[in-house]
Enzyme design. Sequence first.
Site, PDB file in Angstrom:
ATOM      1  N   GLY A 218      60.263  48.648  20.375  1.00  0.00           N
ATOM      2  CA  GLY A 218      60.050  49.194  21.375  1.00  0.00           C
ATOM      3  C   GLY A 218      58.538  49.689  21.955  1.00  0.00           C
ATOM      4  CG  ASN A 219      56.574  49.217  25.088  1.00  0.00           C
ATOM      5  OD1 ASN A 219      56.999  50.156  25.806  1.00  0.00           O
ATOM      6  ND2 ASN A 219      56.733  47.339  25.212  1.00  0.00           N
ATOM      7  CG  HIS A 220      55.399  55.104  23.164  1.00  0.00           C
ATOM      8  ND1 HIS A 220      56.770  55.828  22.451  1.00  0.00           N
ATOM      9  CD2 HIS A 220      54.823  54.980  21.941  1.00  0.00           C
ATOM     10  CE1 HIS A 220      55.714  56.320  21.263  1.00  0.00           C
ATOM     11  NE2 HIS A 220      54.841  55.619  20.314  1.00  0.00           N
ATOM     12  CB  SER A 221      56.602  51.466  28.781  1.00  0.00           C
ATOM     13  OG  SER A 221      56.798  51.317  30.165  1.00  0.00           O
ATOM     14  CB  ALA A 286      54.940  48.011  28.287  1.00  0.00           C
TER      15      ALA A 286
END
Length: 408
Positions: A218-221, A286
């Site tokens: 995943g990512n930090h969005s 994102a």
Amino acid sequence: MALLPFCALIRMLKDKKIILGITGGIAAYKSPLLLRLLIKEGAQVKVILTEAAQEFVTPQTLSVLSKNKVIAGFFTENNEWNNHVHLAEWADLMVIAPLTANTLSKMVTGNCDNALMATYLSAWQKCIVAPAMDKEMYEHPGVQSNLQLLESYGTSIVPPDAGELASGLFGMGRMAEPEAIVAHIKNYFSQYLPLKGKTALVNAGPTYEAIDPVRFIGNHSSGKMGIAVAETLAYNGAQVTLVLGPSSQTVVDKNIEVIRVQSSDQMYEAMVSNYAGKHIVVCSAAVADYKPAKASTQKIKKKDEGIQLKLVKTRDILSELGRSKKKQFLVGFALETENVIEYAKGKLKAKKLDMIVANSASEKGSGFGGDTNKISIIDKHNKIINFELKPKAEVACDIVDFIIEHLK
Ligand code: CTP
């Protein structure tokens, strides 16, 4: 009334100029409450009372609450004329609450025997009324036909409630509650919103690409920026569909339909299937660029040696939308750590966008997670506008103002 293609609309009644007319019925006791609500919403209110209304509510109370002089006759205490023509010109809207049977009949015939009526006759094209009377009075055929006539002149009527009346009778006639009148007023103003009748599709948040049933890439969005854009589009009158990745944020707005997704594939399907016919499409999500080639159906067990994950490219949602674009105004985002403008311009062209919002992940206060952002907007003629660092809600206003400007 002038259009307001600007984020003052976040508070729909902010700075709206409203004349509150009060006529002489027992429901006038609710008028100060209505006035307080309007002031709380940021409206400027000037009050006019009939003589009979002053038996139920005092000019002093209304003057304190409205922070304005109250008009209670054709002339002021100093014998100056209360200029009803200027007052009507000043106002965006006149609200008469309560409206008695007597004033109703004067409004229908154009009678002008007091300051409230004189003002109404100058402001009749922008008027809302909230009738209040006893059940039998309300049901009288003359009253009913007067209401119909008034409506046919373009006046908007907030219907009375049923319930116990001052006479002790039960039935229709009780003035609508102040909250309901405020809702009606907001609805009236919403017809002037710049995106009224427009539909929008927005995506926001991260995507989670499953490695196995318990792990993901995943990512930090946080989704905050895209949600702020969706909300601002809705505040400006658009009907919004928001495709939201796994974000902890909540969205409460009846004009936003939220479709929750997890993976880039689910986001792709949701965006593509909701794309046709939309006027505005904003891709702020994102989206992961890579996903595991195959997600394990069982939890991957720990081994002594390391493991290697094979990643494959995800589908580029925005590129697909650009490729199949008909009349949609298509907006993308570019989050970069270097060469921000140059890379953003490249994406604008490659993905066939109408505009791109560029921001830098390495700029302090900008990018994922936080509550602020610093953006540049680039349109399809490569015109660039740079903005200061500001709260994401205000950044969303800048973005939506730009969209409104380009849709004109
Ligand atoms: N985007 C998308 N689908 C993807 C990747 C990106 O729809 N699979 C969209 C994003 O929502 C954003 C725009 O494309 O509006 C640019 O995303 P960004 O991550 O900045 O760029 P990429 O195209 O992924 O390229 P790179 O990661 O190399 O910068």
